[in-house]
Write a protein that holds these residues in place. Sequence first.
Motif, PDB file in Angstrom:
ATOM      1  N   LYS A 226       0.825  -1.197   0.000  1.00 58.86           N
ATOM      2  CA  LYS A 226       0.000   0.000   0.000  1.00 58.86           C
ATOM      3  C   LYS A 226       0.869   1.261   0.000  1.00 58.86           C
ATOM      4  CE  LYS A 226      -3.927  -2.072   2.436  1.00 58.86           C
ATOM      5  NZ  LYS A 226      -4.810  -1.956   3.621  1.00 58.86           N
ATOM      6  N   TRP A 289      -9.752  10.188   4.424  1.00 61.88           N
ATOM      7  CA  TRP A 289      -8.563  10.484   3.629  1.00 61.88           C
ATOM      8  C   TRP A 289      -8.627   9.806   2.271  1.00 61.88           C
ATOM      9  CZ3 TRP A 289      -4.878   8.970   8.239  1.00 61.88           C
ATOM     10  CH2 TRP A 289      -5.005   9.924   9.246  1.00 61.88           C
ATOM     11  N   ASN A 290      -8.985   8.535   2.278  1.00 56.87           N
ATOM     12  CA  ASN A 290      -9.016   7.741   1.054  1.00 56.87           C
ATOM     13  C   ASN A 290     -10.024   8.310   0.051  1.00 56.87           C
ATOM     14  OD1 ASN A 290     -10.576   5.429  -0.425  1.00 56.87           O
ATOM     15  ND2 ASN A 290      -8.524   4.620  -0.122  1.00 56.87           N
ATOM     16  N   LYS A 291     -11.234   8.594   0.503  1.00 58.93           N
ATOM     17  CA  LYS A 291     -12.284   9.088  -0.398  1.00 58.93           C
ATOM     18  C   LYS A 291     -11.944  10.462  -0.956  1.00 58.93           C
ATOM     19  CE  LYS A 291     -16.052   6.506   1.789  1.00 58.93           C
ATOM     20  NZ  LYS A 291     -17.309   6.631   2.574  1.00 58.93           N
ATOM     21  N   LEU A 342      -2.353   9.650   5.227  1.00 55.72           N
ATOM     22  CA  LEU A 342      -2.724   8.246   5.088  1.00 55.72           C
ATOM     23  C   LEU A 342      -1.513   7.325   5.041  1.00 55.72           C
ATOM     24  CD1 LEU A 342      -4.750   5.973   4.532  1.00 55.72           C
ATOM     25  CD2 LEU A 342      -4.834   6.712   2.142  1.00 55.72           C
ATOM     26  N   MET A 400      -6.363   4.205  -5.353  1.00 60.84           N
ATOM     27  CA  MET A 400      -6.766   4.590  -3.994  1.00 60.84           C
ATOM     28  C   MET A 400      -7.756   3.603  -3.392  1.00 60.84           C
ATOM     29  SD  MET A 400      -4.965   7.045  -2.981  1.00 60.84           S
ATOM     30  CE  MET A 400      -5.845   7.172  -1.419  1.00 60.84           C
ATOM     31  N   LYS A 401      -8.420   2.773  -4.211  1.00 59.31           N
ATOM     32  CA  LYS A 401      -9.310   1.735  -3.688  1.00 59.31           C
ATOM     33  C   LYS A 401      -8.557   0.765  -2.796  1.00 59.31           C
ATOM     34  CE  LYS A 401     -12.027  -0.431  -6.468  1.00 59.31           C
ATOM     35  NZ  LYS A 401     -13.288  -0.386  -5.656  1.00 59.31           N
ATOM     36  N   THR A 404      -5.844   1.614   1.953  1.00 59.78           N
ATOM     37  CA  THR A 404      -6.783   1.784   3.051  1.00 59.78           C
ATOM     38  C   THR A 404      -6.105   1.522   4.391  1.00 59.78           C
ATOM     39  OG1 THR A 404      -7.455  -0.526   2.777  1.00 59.78           O
ATOM     40  CG2 THR A 404      -8.783   1.139   1.665  1.00 59.78           C
TER      41      THR A 404
END
Length: 428
Positions: A226, A289-291, A342, A400-401, A404
Amino acid sequence: MNNVLNKVGLDSKMALGFIGVMLFMMGDGLEQGWLSSYLMDQGLTVQQSALLFSVYGFAAAIAAWLSGVLAEILGPRKAMTIGLLLFIAGTVLFITLGLHQMNLAIMIPTYSLRGLGYPLFAYSFLVWITYYAPSDKLATAVGWFWFAFAAGLNVLGAYYSSFALSILGEINTLWSALVFVTLGATIAIFLNKEDSKEKNSNKFENKKDVVKYLSKGITIAFENPKIGLGCIVRTINTAGAYGFVVFMPAYMMEVGFTRSEWLQIYGALWTSNIFFNLIFGIVGDKLGWNKTVMWFGGVGCAISTAAFYYIPATMGPNYLAATIVAACFGACLAAYVPLSALVPSLAPDNKGAAMSILNLGAGLSTFVGPAIVGVFIGSLGVSGVIWIYTALYLLSAFLMKFITLPKQEETESADLSDLKRAVGSNVN
């Protein structure tokens, strides 16, 4: 005053550090808009000037990678001090030896020495923030960092030069950079109130531990895929911005804009960016953060990148429309800010190493963006290059999916399984 700072997400103990970073980056960026043309006026060719800045960018990429691990090993203050000393030494040698003789063989290493300085200073402070700021306010704190960084580098430095050049001349304007970086470093390193007594000072008991952690700044990208994906996303983030400066000025003037109008449009891009660095830091802490990176960053940049080309192509030299599109692109670039919160959170015990990988991505974007232009603009034209950037931004949204936090893994394990099947043995 403390209550006011806390309300806007800026910790009072670290506030001086952000001001110091802004002043330092102002000194670093004051020659961005004019040094290349000045060197060509003095006899260098376009190719020689490009070589000088390419090697400078390579040095900055290396320093960006080193910043995280050195901040972890030495502590942020010491790493920032090294960055200051390298910048001062590089500036003095570049001006007195390189520019004085206009000798490219001297200019390249001395200007590159200068390029080692700012990432060690600025990105080491960013590592400091990731350790100090509470997790629920981390993206906001990172947003303040990028606000200070971009405001100094892209706005205040250029604005200062627009006045200083006519008064001081080119050489003295370059010398004046030392005033800003020294003042900024003094504020950020010595006057900043937060006591960062080396939290990891007992972590490195011998040289083997130091070497091991330096290597960690590479291996962590493979141990935790990641983090490696985060490096790719960060590289894509500003690749378009660095690529645009190579070909967009000529394209916009072909459409019918004047040089002055283009500079104002470009200024609107970065002015929007510095304010949205703050906004998307706050949005990231609230929305996730991810979204934030995925939708506002990846998808938003893809749409605004295409619009940056097609709005002038269809509407002609419409100054207002082009300015709005540029401002939208600058805002969407800022939506990648939560990535700096992140990625280190994915390795809480090795935040410095994780930040090194992320900072490497920031450095690599200075190569990838212009390289795409150099390789493809001859065969695909401006529209082809625009679509390559657009596709890359959509790719970053897709990646970005899979980037996490651990608490999200249970609900999104299927997505990670899909990624493993896609990349095979590269994901462990």
